[in-house]
Structure formats: C-alpha cells, structure tokens
Enzyme design. Structure first.
Site, PDB file in Angstrom:
ATOM      1  N   GLU A   1       0.803  -1.236   0.000  1.00  0.00           N
ATOM      2  CA  GLU A   1       0.000   0.000   0.000  1.00  0.00           C
ATOM      3  C   GLU A   1       0.833   1.281   0.000  1.00  0.00           C
ATOM      4  OE1 GLU A   1      -2.703  -0.531   3.293  1.00  0.00           O
ATOM      5  OE2 GLU A   1      -3.576  -2.334   2.422  1.00  0.00           O
TER       6      GLU A   1
ATOM      7  N   ASN B   1       2.096  -5.287  -3.113  1.00  0.00           N
ATOM      8  CA  ASN B   1       0.689  -5.578  -2.827  1.00  0.00           C
ATOM      9  C   ASN B   1      -0.073  -4.286  -2.561  1.00  0.00           C
ATOM     10  OD1 ASN B   1      -1.329  -7.679  -2.166  1.00  0.00           O
ATOM     11  ND2 ASN B   1      -1.203  -6.919  -0.071  1.00  0.00           N
TER      12      ASN B   1
ATOM     13  N   HIS C   1     -10.292  -5.792  -2.760  1.00  0.00           N
ATOM     14  CA  HIS C   1     -11.417  -5.542  -1.847  1.00  0.00           C
ATOM     15  C   HIS C   1     -12.461  -4.756  -2.648  1.00  0.00           C
ATOM     16  CE1 HIS C   1      -9.253  -6.915   1.698  1.00  0.00           C
ATOM     17  NE2 HIS C   1      -8.220  -6.161   1.359  1.00  0.00           N
TER      18      HIS C   1
ATOM     19  N   GLU D   1      -6.311 -10.589  -1.384  1.00  0.00           N
ATOM     20  CA  GLU D   1      -7.182 -10.299  -0.230  1.00  0.00           C
ATOM     21  C   GLU D   1      -8.639 -10.171  -0.673  1.00  0.00           C
ATOM     22  OE1 GLU D   1      -5.723  -6.953   2.068  1.00  0.00           O
ATOM     23  OE2 GLU D   1      -3.636  -7.559   1.815  1.00  0.00           O
TER      24      GLU D   1
ATOM     25  N   ASP E   1     -12.360  -9.909  -1.252  1.00  0.00           N
ATOM     26  CA  ASP E   1     -13.701  -9.955  -0.670  1.00  0.00           C
ATOM     27  C   ASP E   1     -14.587  -9.014  -1.469  1.00  0.00           C
ATOM     28  OD1 ASP E   1     -12.863  -7.455   0.496  1.00  0.00           O
ATOM     29  OD2 ASP E   1     -12.401  -8.451   2.390  1.00  0.00           O
TER      30      ASP E   1
HETATM   31  O1  G3I Z   1      -6.103  -8.001  18.843  1.00  0.00           O
HETATM   32  C1  G3I Z   1      -6.588  -6.750  19.307  1.00  0.00           C
HETATM   33  C2  G3I Z   1      -7.404  -6.906  20.541  1.00  0.00           C
HETATM   34  O2  G3I Z   1      -6.588  -7.402  21.575  1.00  0.00           O
HETATM   35  C3  G3I Z   1      -8.026  -5.553  20.905  1.00  0.00           C
HETATM   36  O3  G3I Z   1      -8.866  -5.710  21.996  1.00  0.00           O
HETATM   37  C4  G3I Z   1      -8.812  -4.994  19.730  1.00  0.00           C
HETATM   38  C5  G3I Z   1      -9.373  -3.602  20.042  1.00  0.00           C
HETATM   39  O4  G3I Z   1      -9.407  -2.796  18.898  1.00  0.00           O
HETATM   40  O5  G3I Z   1      -7.952  -4.881  18.635  1.00  0.00           O
HETATM   41  C6  G3I Z   1      -7.409  -6.124  18.211  1.00  0.00           C
HETATM   42  O6  G3I Z   1      -6.575  -5.876  17.127  1.00  0.00           O
HETATM   43  C7  G3I Z   1      -7.229  -5.628  15.910  1.00  0.00           C
HETATM   44  C8  G3I Z   1      -6.745  -6.651  14.885  1.00  0.00           C
HETATM   45  O7  G3I Z   1      -7.281  -6.359  13.622  1.00  0.00           O
HETATM   46  C9  G3I Z   1      -7.123  -8.075  15.253  1.00  0.00           C
HETATM   47  O8  G3I Z   1      -8.525  -8.212  15.248  1.00  0.00           O
HETATM   48  C10 G3I Z   1      -6.878  -4.224  15.443  1.00  0.00           C
HETATM   49  O9  G3I Z   1      -7.455  -3.279  16.326  1.00  0.00           O
HETATM   50  C11 G3I Z   1      -7.387  -4.007  14.044  1.00  0.00           C
HETATM   51  O10 G3I Z   1      -6.912  -2.758  13.592  1.00  0.00           O
HETATM   52  C12 G3I Z   1      -6.882  -5.094  13.132  1.00  0.00           C
HETATM   53  O11 G3I Z   1      -7.459  -4.896  11.859  1.00  0.00           O
HETATM   54  C13 G3I Z   1      -6.778  -5.518  10.790  1.00  0.00           C
HETATM   55  C14 G3I Z   1      -6.392  -4.472   9.766  1.00  0.00           C
HETATM   56  O12 G3I Z   1      -5.792  -5.104   8.646  1.00  0.00           O
HETATM   57  C15 G3I Z   1      -5.416  -3.473  10.353  1.00  0.00           C
HETATM   58  O13 G3I Z   1      -4.837  -2.678   9.386  1.00  0.00           O
HETATM   59  C16 G3I Z   1      -7.707  -6.546  10.175  1.00  0.00           C
HETATM   60  O14 G3I Z   1      -7.899  -7.624  11.091  1.00  0.00           O
HETATM   61  C17 G3I Z   1      -7.109  -7.103   8.882  1.00  0.00           C
HETATM   62  O15 G3I Z   1      -8.068  -7.877   8.203  1.00  0.00           O
HETATM   63  C18 G3I Z   1      -6.702  -5.950   7.969  1.00  0.00           C
HETATM   64  O16 G3I Z   1      -6.109  -6.475   6.821  1.00  0.00           O
HETATM   65  C19 G3I Z   1      -5.703  -5.521   5.836  1.00  0.00           C
HETATM   66  C20 G3I Z   1      -4.440  -6.047   5.192  1.00  0.00           C
HETATM   67  O17 G3I Z   1      -3.463  -6.326   6.169  1.00  0.00           O
HETATM   68  C21 G3I Z   1      -3.914  -5.061   4.162  1.00  0.00           C
HETATM   69  N1  G3I Z   1      -4.928  -4.714   3.202  1.00  0.00           N
HETATM   70  C22 G3I Z   1      -6.214  -4.260   3.762  1.00  0.00           C
HETATM   71  C23 G3I Z   1      -6.748  -5.282   4.742  1.00  0.00           C
HETATM   72  C24 G3I Z   1      -8.108  -4.875   5.269  1.00  0.00           C
HETATM   73  O18 G3I Z   1      -8.045  -3.680   5.997  1.00  0.00           O
END
Ligand code: G3I
Length: 303
Positions: free
Chosen positions: A127, A169, A206, A235, A237
C-alpha cells in the site's frame, strides 16, 4: 473437484485464505479452512507490530502458530507484510530519516531470516501509493526516507531469502483506468527495466460500492503479467457477496497463465474485517457454503 483448493490445483493454481491465530481453536473454522484452502496468509500475525514489538526484539509466536498449522496441514504460506505505513509499532512510528530506513532493512532481514526458505511469496511492500487521481506515492514516514525506499526493500528482501517470490501488494489497483493502477504499473515496469528484483504483484481486490469490480480487471491482470511478473489476487472480498462477481474474478484470473492464485480475506462472513453484515466471503457465519462459494467452485472446475 469438490473443494476450492483441489479445483484450483487442476490448473496449477492455489486457493487461499487469511487465518487469524486467535481462531485456530475454533473447530468449525479450522475444519473449513483445512478442507477448502491450500495457501495461508496470516491476517495480522506477521505484520510489523506483531513481529518486532520492540526495536530489535522479534516475536514470532503468533506467526509461527499460523505457519505451523498451515504446514502441518500440507499448505503453503504467503508472508504479509514487511514494509507498510500501517500497523507499525510505536518505536518505528517515532523514527524518521536514515534511522527509519535502517530499521526497515533490519526488520526485513529479521523476519525473512526467521522464515527463510519457508514462504511462497512475501508482500514485501504494502500500500505505498496514494488514493485518488494523483498517481503519487502515499505520503508516509517510509516515503519520507526517500523515493528509493521501495526498491531498497525489494533488494534487501531478495538477499534475505532468495527462495521467496517478492510481491508488491495494494488495493484499488484492480481497475485498469484508475491512476493508482497506472502508477503501480509504471513502477513495476521501471523495476523490471532496471533489474530491481520483483516477482509478483498482489491485487488485494477488496471490492465494494466505491471500488466495484470492473470488467477491465482482466486487462489489469494481463497487463501486469505482460511485464514479466506473476499476479496474485491476495485479499479478495466482495461487499454483498455477489456470486456473479465472484465468478467473474475467478474467470479473469484463470484467463491469464501468470495469475497463479487467489486468496480470500477470511473464511466466514463473521471472520471478515468488514463485519458479518457485509456478507463479503464464501461461507456464512454458521460455516455454510454460500451461493458465491458454488459459483467460485464451478468457475474453477470449468477451467
Ligand atoms: O487483537 C486486538 C485486541 O486485543 C483488541 O482488543 C482490539 C481492540 O481494537 O484490537 C485487536 O486488534 C485488531 C486486529 O485487527 C485483530 O482483530 C486491530 O485493532 C485491528 O486494527 C486489526 O485490523 C486488521 C487491519 O488489517 C489493520 O490494518 C484486520 O484484522 C485485517 O483484516 C486488515 O487487513 C488488511 C491487510 O493487512 C492489508 N490490506 C487491507 C486489509 C483490510 O483492511
């Protein structure tokens, strides 16, 4: 073939999903994931904040849980991701200039060294381009270390693990007419011309109402492939879960020999970063196959 992985294998491709380490104890989840997919991406566990929470102190516990689950079940692994403006630990976000540049290099060496020889492809840089019509690089702390940061990342990665394919990516580079797509295309062409090591482009794909699937997607895949790189849909969806759109995406990949595989970004709708209401994946919250699943399987089987 009766599973996504087996159907994709008929044409030498893979069909993958993103896995969250925290869900490996959920038997419905692991049963579907193990049955249907043969390529695994850690949804968050191999990112910078997870693998280097303190400067120079690496932590691979969650990443290894996913890696080991995948390999014990006969699957390959995509590495995600080494250099990114997001999900940086606080120590990295506080750096700039040459110390940030060196930290990026050290991070790539540390993570790729740990997984050396074990990863099918790494999303080396994620990105790095701006949204909108500028075609510019994203203004990030990494970009501010100098415009050559992306090629430095790729050269570092090649030396760290020569066996891994090295991917760029990004999202919103699916529509061939978009400035961001053209900007990434120009970078990849330049890298190939100058011998900067790059093996693949990851189209995150996406799709939603603001960035919908467009029938020129096949042109995008063909055009990148014609530069001499593999294309991977990394990725996928689709908000709303249209079975027709899912089939179109699969058919566009199958039409291009160098489109080597497809990964969906999660198993069930309830596992999606978009939330269950987006209905964006192939299985519903109970683990039942959706119409989109059948449409993907049929497309793979008719290749
Ligand atoms: O694990 C913590 C948890 O302990 C806490 O209580 C909670 C509170 O916010 O957060 C949890 O972490 C979260 C994590 O996902 C696991 O669920 C983060 O806040 C959250 O920001 C994180 O989001 C991820 C996101 O990337 C962050 O940038 C998504 O799961 C993940 O699917 C997403 O994936 C990205 C790719 O890496 C790059 N391309 C876009 C894609 C979708 O956004």
């Amino acid at each position: 073939a009766s599973t996504l992985a087996a159907a994709a294998q008929q044409s030498g491709r893979y069909f993958g999903t993103a896995i969250a380490a925290g869900k490996l104890g959920d038997q419905t989840y692991t049963t579907i994931a193990n049955r249907e997919f043969d390529m695994i991406t850690a949804e968050n566990e191999m990112k910078i904040d997870a693998t280097e929470p303190n400067r120079g102190q690496f932590n691979f516990s969650a990443g290894d849980r996913i890696y080991n689950w995948a390999v014990q079940n006969g699957k390959r692994v995509r590495g995600h991701t080494l250099a990114w403006h997001s999900q940086q630990p606080d120590w990295m976000r506080s750096l700039s200039g040459s110390s940030l540049r060196q930290a990026m290099i050290n991070h790539i060496n540390g993570v790729m060294g740990h997984y050396k020889g074990k990863i099918y492809a790494w999303d080396v840089v994620n990105e790095a381009f701006a949204d909108g019509n500028s075609g510019a690089r994203r203004d990030s702390n990494l970009q501010q270390t100098g415009n050559d940061w992306i090629e430095v990342a790729f050269r570092t990665a090649r030396a760290a693990d020569p066996a891994a394919k090295l991917c760029y990516n990004d999202y919103n580079i699916d529509n061939w007419n978009w400035a961001k797509t053209q900007a990434v295309y120009n970078m990849v062409r330049d890298f190939k011309q100058r011998g900067v090591p790059i093996d693949c482009v990851g189209l995150q794909s996406h799709f939603n109402s603001n960035s919908p699937y467009n029938s020129n997607y096949r042109t995008t895949i063909q055009s990148f492939a014609a530069l001499g790189v593999d294309v991977q849909i990394t990725e996928l969806d689709i908000q709303g879960g249209s079975a027709t759109t899912y089939a179109n995406v699969v058919n566009d990949c199958l039409a291009v020999p160098r489109c080597t595989g497809i990964t969906v970004w999660g198993v069930r709708d309830t596992d999606s970063w978009l939330g269950a209401n987006a209905s964006a994946l192939l299985f519903d919250g109970n683990g039942n196959k959706k119409a989109a699943y059948t449409s993907v399987l049929n497309a793979l089987n008719s290749a």
